[in-house]
Design a protein around this motif. Structure first.
Motif, PDB file in Angstrom:
ATOM      1  N   UNK A 169       0.840  -1.204   0.000  1.00 40.67           N
ATOM      2  CA  UNK A 169       0.000   0.000   0.000  1.00 40.67           C
ATOM      3  C   UNK A 169       0.870   1.247   0.000  1.00 40.67           C
ATOM      4  N   UNK A 170       0.244   2.340  -0.468  1.00 39.81           N
ATOM      5  CA  UNK A 170       0.915   3.643  -0.500  1.00 39.81           C
ATOM      6  C   UNK A 170       0.463   4.424   0.729  1.00 39.81           C
ATOM      7  N   UNK A 171       1.401   4.737   1.651  1.00 45.47           N
ATOM      8  CA  UNK A 171       0.984   5.328   2.927  1.00 45.47           C
ATOM      9  C   UNK A 171       0.561   6.794   2.834  1.00 45.47           C
ATOM     10  N   UNK A 172       1.223   7.562   1.944  1.00 44.97           N
ATOM     11  CA  UNK A 172       0.941   9.000   1.931  1.00 44.97           C
ATOM     12  C   UNK A 172       1.560   9.651   0.707  1.00 44.97           C
ATOM     13  N   UNK A 173       0.921  10.722   0.228  1.00 46.74           N
ATOM     14  CA  UNK A 173       1.550  11.525  -0.826  1.00 46.74           C
ATOM     15  C   UNK A 173       2.607  12.446  -0.240  1.00 46.74           C
ATOM     16  N   UNK A 174       2.645  12.559   1.059  1.00 48.88           N
ATOM     17  CA  UNK A 174       3.688  13.344   1.714  1.00 48.88           C
ATOM     18  C   UNK A 174       4.929  12.455   1.796  1.00 48.88           C
ATOM     19  N   UNK A 175       5.936  12.805   0.980  1.00 48.39           N
ATOM     20  CA  UNK A 175       7.152  11.982   0.956  1.00 48.39           C
ATOM     21  C   UNK A 175       8.339  12.710   1.578  1.00 48.39           C
ATOM     22  N   UNK A 176       8.053  13.826   2.256  1.00 50.41           N
ATOM     23  CA  UNK A 176       9.114  14.497   3.011  1.00 50.41           C
ATOM     24  C   UNK A 176       9.573  13.517   4.103  1.00 50.41           C
ATOM     25  N   UNK A 177      10.875  13.179   4.120  1.00 50.86           N
ATOM     26  CA  UNK A 177      11.294  12.099   5.025  1.00 50.86           C
ATOM     27  C   UNK A 177      11.036  12.394   6.501  1.00 50.86           C
TER      28      UNK A 177
END
Ligand code: DGJ
Length: 719
Positions: free
Chosen positions: A529-537
């Motif tokens: 699954x894709x957890x979030x569109x926020x990919x800021x680490x």
């Protein structure tokens, strides 16, 4: 529902009846360490125990029934609290009495046993069966119910819970996961007060966008990772859900889970069965960490397809190109995927639509033919080009949705959910297709099936879902609109099931505008699954931390992207704690960064089996520390991988050692800091040394990090 059920053999059945003989008025559902016990008293099935399995099963016989509560409470007869089930009979009687009829236990295999308890109203031909599937090794119990009747006309179901459980403690501490787009699964803790607390969804599709159907209840005091009595539960339903917590007059906690009954009266016809989704739970006397490891082990074995098989690393083009790409650009990205050493290229949104080309999010959804301008040689050519380069090819779809600017919208106006006599209501310029309609189910299945039939080389699908449904009207359901939220999900499951039956091992990513749809109703059909569109680490540490409580690392897609002004090393170290991928402009990277990534991909492939199949130990929470640390330990305790992150530089606590967990105290481990950029030496004094598990779990390792957004990863292997 998609359940893996092995055939019970005669041998195991015999074993079961010998070892599980119980007094007639008692039903014990147990796993290795968890027990749920009912007693039958005056024809009522009462829960007398839920907790750690007792060493001596005879102890349950001594438990009193006084004060115990109904296993599945009904409305209308003596019950003064929220009922698990509330119905109006065909003759208008609003009450229900469910009395014990029989129960049956069978051993499905050496791990799984299934107990059914059959209940019936003595005055009406109305019956409920409670199901408890116990996973012995994993310490997980799945609970659901079926409802049936033979009355003269439909019975109205107002409340129709999956499960009802009771806990008995001085006080109760709830851990829940709240959020929104870009900030999914933020952990919140609170002590429950008297009255009712409800966590629910009314969003229809993308149902988990604000709240997740996962929770912990700690008894007496807040549990930690390693201590405390805690129940961990989650509902396997990809739509409106409700988790209800009610403290009664005796300070017992009632936990009712199920489909959200809000705006969902269900008219159940005679001789048809209403099956609720499953509530999945575990219980731990050793804090949340053990509960997570139970759920993770269960999920890899039973909750995900191929949960014990490798996943593919990938390069995705979404954050690199958005809708702006063509064939040549893609071929260049294929070369870069190859150069990085990942297994696959994933083509995202924007590849389809001709009359209404998908050049932005206003048009094209529904028209699943390759755009001839962007991709003149079609999908087959892309599959071949990827294959020639030795990488796999995956593709994005969002088959449940339609843009008004599409052929589909004009050809099938009756397939679209929208309210009569009201203007259309858009989110991301799109509308939801009416999945209650079998023709729409065929269409949605056909999107994947046609692509797979025409281009068998497609090795992966990313299935997206970018809106909630605000206009709950199904043209197909006609006057039966209160069934819309339920029938939509049932229709969706029918499609998922068909896809899995035809393509059992096809890797698929469950995505919903980020993590708007992550639950064990859908996950049995999706490898990840894709957890979030926020990919800021920095934000991802919190988001991934939240998901890690209920979903195993093998299923969590974590991508290195351009988001956030942090080093490639930090981004890699954060993404490596799950299933590694990339979605970034490789052209913008310095040559040494590309070299570093190439090496990191190899490192990841080397350590991935520990991350994917190992047990998770959360060591330092980012919610409480300026650092975060977690580790995975292989089941045989021969290998481990430790991740440490510095979020905010503060003097002091960065120098305290990180105490490890889950190792074998008697084994000697070689510690090696890994994933270091070229020429950089480890600052960890233990790196390169061989130390005992005992030492590492009591003294720990020093991971001195410098600067916000710095990190270190360690591999431990038995010498
Ligand atoms: C939302 C997803 O979360 C993104 O990863 C991307 O696939 C876009 N949709 C595409 O529209």
């Amino acid at each position: 529902m998609f359940r893996k059920i092995a055939t019970a053999s005669f041998f195991f059945l015999t074993m079961y009846f010998i070892s599980y003989a119980q007094p007639k008025d008692m039903i014990v559902i147990n796993t290795q360490h968890v027990a749920l016990v009912f007693k039958i008293d005056h024809q009522q099935v009462l829960q007398v125990y839920l907790g750690e399995a007792l060493k001596n099963e005879d102890s349950y016989a001594a438990m009193p029934v006084t004060g115990s509560l109904q296993s599945y409470s009904t409305y209308g007869i003596a019950n003064l609290f929220t009922a698990a089930i509330r119905v109006t009979h065909a003759d208008g009687n609003p009450s229900l009495n469910l009395e014990y009829v029989s129960s049956h236990s069978e051993k499905i295999n050496d791990d799984i046993s299934l107990t059914t308890i059959h209940l019936k109203d003595p005055a009406y031909p109305f019956e409920v069966t409670l199901f408890y599937k116990a996973y012995f090794k994993e310490d997980v119990i799945e609970q659901w119910s079926t409802i049936r009747h033979q009355e003269s006309s439909p019975v109205t179901l107002h409340e129709f819970a999956s499960s009802e459980l009771y806990l008995n403690a001085k006080n109760y501490h709830l851990t829940q996961f709240h959020g929104d787009w870009g900030e999914e699964m933020q952990m919140q803790n609170s002590e429950l007060s008297s009255g009712i607390k409800v966590i629910d969804s009314k969003l229809g599709t993308r149902a988990d966008k604000y709240d997740s159907p996962c929770f912990f209840i700690s008894l007496d005091k807040a549990s930690t990772e390693t201590s405390g009595h805690v129940l961990a539960g989650t509902l396997a339903w990809t739509g409106n859900f409700r988790l209800l917590f009610e403290i009664d007059n005796q300070d017992k906690l009632h936990i009712i889970s199920g489909i959200n009954p809000y705006a969902s009266e269900f008219y159940l016809k005679p001789d048809t069965t209403f099956t609720t989704p499953a509530f999945i739970f575990t219980y731990s006397n050793h804090g949340k960490g053990q509960a997570t490891r139970n759920i993770d082990r269960w999920a890899r074995q039973y909750g995900l397809p191929d949960g014990n098989k490798p996943r593919m690393t990938l390069l995705n083009n979404w954050e690199t190109t958005y809708f702006d790409f063509n064939q040549d650009k893609l071929l260049h990205l294929f070369d870069q995927a190859k150069e990085l050493g990942v297994d696959m290229f994933l083509l995202d949104d924007g590849w389809f639509g001709n009359q209404y080309p998908r050049n932005n999010d206003h048009a094209g959804l529904g028209d699943w033919q390759a755009n001839k301008k962007k991709l003149p040689d079609g999908i087959g050519y892309l599959v071949k080009q990827a294959t020639d380069r030795g990488i796999k090819f995956g593709i994005w779809i969002e088959p449940e949705m339609v843009n008004p600017q599409s052929d589909l919208y004009h050809e099938h106006p009756d397939w679209i959910m929208r309210l009569p006599n009201r203007p259309e209501n858009y989110q991301r310029n799109q509308l939801v297709l009416d999945l209650a309609n079998p023709k729409v189910q065929d269409f949605v299945f056909g999107v994947i099936d046609s692509l797979k039939t025409d281009y068998p080389g497609i090795a992966y699908f990313k299935w997206d879902c970018n809106r909630t449904f605000t206009d709950p009207y199904s043209p197909y359901l006609g006057k039966n609109q209160s069934a819309v939220y339920i029938e939509y999900v049932e229709g969706l499951y029918k499609v998922f099931k068909r896809v899995r039956e035809k393509y059992p091992h096809l890797p698929m990513m469950l995505c919903s505008g980020g993590g708007g749809r992550v639950d064990y109703g859908a996950l049995p059909y999706f490898t990840e699954f894709w957890p979030s569109d926020n990919t800021n680490p920095m934000d991802r540490i919190f988001i991934q931390w939240g998901y890690s409580y209920f979903f195993p690392a093998i299923a969590m897609c974590d991508h290195v992207t351009g988001s956030g002004n942090y080093s490639i090393k930090f981004k890699l170290d954060v993404a490596m704690m799950g299933k590694l991928g990339f979605d970034m402009r490789i052209n913008d990277l310095k040559p040494e960064e590309v070299t570093f990534i190439q090496k990191a991909v190899k490192t990841y492939h080397h350590i991935a089996p520990v991350i994917w199949y190992g047990d998770l130990y959360r060591l330092l929470s980012p919610y409480k520390n300026s650092r975060a640390a977690l580790m995975y330990v292989a089941e045989n305790k021969q290998r481990a991988v430790v991740f440490t992150y510095l979020l905010h530089q503060k003097l002091g606590d960065n120098y305290t050692p990180v105490r490890l967990q889950g190792l074998d105290a008697d084994k000697m481990y070689r510690i090696e800091e890994i994933n270091l950029p070229e020429g950089q030496q480890s600052h960890c004094p233990e790196s390169g040394k061989i130390l005992s598990g005992d030492y590492l779990m009591n003294e720990g390792i020093h991971a001195p990090l410098h600067g916000d957004g710095s990190s270190a990863v360690f591999e431990l292997s038995v010498e």
